[in-house]
Design a protein around this motif. Sequence first.
Motif, short mmCIF file in Angstrom:
data_model
loop_
_atom_site.label_atom_id
_atom_site.label_comp_id
_atom_site.label_asym_id
_atom_site.label_seq_id
_atom_site.Cartn_x
_atom_site.Cartn_y
_atom_site.Cartn_z
N LYS A 123 0.82 -1.20 0.00
CA LYS A 123 0.00 0.00 0.00
C LYS A 123 0.87 1.27 0.00
CE LYS A 123 -4.18 1.57 2.27
NZ LYS A 123 -4.93 1.56 3.52
N GLN A 124 1.91 1.24 0.83
CA GLN A 124 2.81 2.41 0.88
C GLN A 124 3.48 2.63 -0.47
OE1 GLN A 124 5.32 1.07 4.13
NE2 GLN A 124 4.54 2.66 5.48
N ALA A 125 3.91 1.51 -1.09
CA ALA A 125 4.60 1.60 -2.36
C ALA A 125 3.66 2.09 -3.46
CB ALA A 125 5.20 0.25 -2.73
N GLU A 126 2.45 1.60 -3.42
CA GLU A 126 1.47 1.93 -4.47
C GLU A 126 1.24 3.43 -4.59
OE1 GLU A 126 -2.36 0.15 -3.87
OE2 GLU A 126 -2.78 0.10 -6.02
N GLN A 127 1.28 4.11 -3.45
CA GLN A 127 1.05 5.56 -3.46
C GLN A 127 2.23 6.33 -4.04
OE1 GLN A 127 0.48 5.96 0.71
NE2 GLN A 127 -1.62 5.22 0.67
N LYS A 128 3.39 5.68 -4.07
CA LYS A 128 4.60 6.44 -4.39
C LYS A 128 5.24 6.11 -5.74
CE LYS A 128 5.94 8.58 -0.32
NZ LYS A 128 6.83 9.71 -0.09
N VAL A 129 4.99 4.92 -6.26
CA VAL A 129 5.68 4.56 -7.50
C VAL A 129 4.70 4.47 -8.67
CG1 VAL A 129 7.48 3.31 -6.22
CG2 VAL A 129 5.55 2.04 -7.18
N GLU A 130 5.25 4.47 -9.86
CA GLU A 130 4.41 4.37 -11.05
C GLU A 130 3.73 3.00 -11.09
OE1 GLU A 130 6.17 5.33 -14.82
OE2 GLU A 130 7.29 6.97 -13.88
N ARG A 131 2.56 3.00 -11.71
CA ARG A 131 1.76 1.77 -11.79
C ARG A 131 2.57 0.59 -12.36
NH1 ARG A 131 -2.49 0.25 -8.99
NH2 ARG A 131 -2.09 -1.94 -9.34
N ARG A 132 3.28 0.86 -13.44
CA ARG A 132 4.02 -0.21 -14.10
C ARG A 132 5.07 -0.82 -13.17
NH1 ARG A 132 6.98 1.41 -19.42
NH2 ARG A 132 6.35 3.41 -18.58
N THR A 133 5.76 0.03 -12.45
CA THR A 133 6.77 -0.41 -11.49
C THR A 133 6.10 -1.21 -10.38
OG1 THR A 133 8.01 1.59 -11.93
CG2 THR A 133 8.60 0.41 -9.93
N PHE A 134 5.00 -0.69 -9.90
CA PHE A 134 4.28 -1.34 -8.81
C PHE A 134 3.84 -2.74 -9.20
CE2 PHE A 134 0.34 -2.30 -6.48
CZ PHE A 134 0.85 -2.27 -5.20
N ASP A 135 3.34 -2.87 -10.42
CA ASP A 135 2.87 -4.18 -10.89
C ASP A 135 4.03 -5.15 -11.14
OD1 ASP A 135 0.28 -3.37 -10.78
OD2 ASP A 135 0.16 -2.81 -12.90
N HIS A 136 5.16 -4.63 -11.52
CA HIS A 136 6.28 -5.47 -11.93
C HIS A 136 7.12 -6.00 -10.78
CE1 HIS A 136 8.80 -7.02 -15.13
NE2 HIS A 136 9.86 -6.66 -14.42
N TYR A 137 7.23 -5.23 -9.70
CA TYR A 137 8.11 -5.62 -8.59
C TYR A 137 7.31 -5.99 -7.35
CZ TYR A 137 11.70 -3.91 -11.64
OH TYR A 137 12.51 -3.74 -12.73
#
Length: 177
Positions: A123-137
């Motif tokens: 959840k913390q990461a989702e708010q801060k990184v781009e969608r593509r990055t969030f889905d990939h890592y």
Amino acid sequence: MPNREAAESFGDSDHLRFVADGMLGKLTRWLRMLGQDVKYSNTLDDPQLLMIAKKEKRILLTRDFELYQRANAKGIDAFYLEGLTGEKKLAELAERYNIKLEIDMASSRCPKCNSTVKPASRKQAEQKVERRTFDHYKEFWKCPNCGQIYWQGAHWTKIRKTLNVAKQILVETEKEK
Ligand SMILES: [Zn+2]
């Protein structure tokens, strides 16, 4: 908070404390990633660097030979790093201070501000990184101090390559002895 950190790292031979001169920003970021506590600001002048090294028992890293000599004269542990590539600098420091040239996220520090990074929730990461990055890592880390989010993205290939070159230099130096 700073007091607690000081108590934890005091006498811990795996993680030393350094203060780096204003020319060593890049090396500072590397050492922090490797888990070393490095104080750095490009606004610190020589007397301030010497004072911090002495008061906080930090090893002074410098590219300035005159400053290195001044530290020696005052009995301050200092390491002189002029004229070396980034990898060579890492190899020399690894040899002298027994620093492991591996990034362990459990003890890695924020390259920007020197705080130890912590695992971040999705959840913390989702708010801060781009969608593509969030889905990939899958895994993300967060700096509790500056809020920066980290992940082992494409740039990690380059990070590993640099560390491998440094390790190779270290192996060769040890062979020469
Ligand atoms: Zn930070």
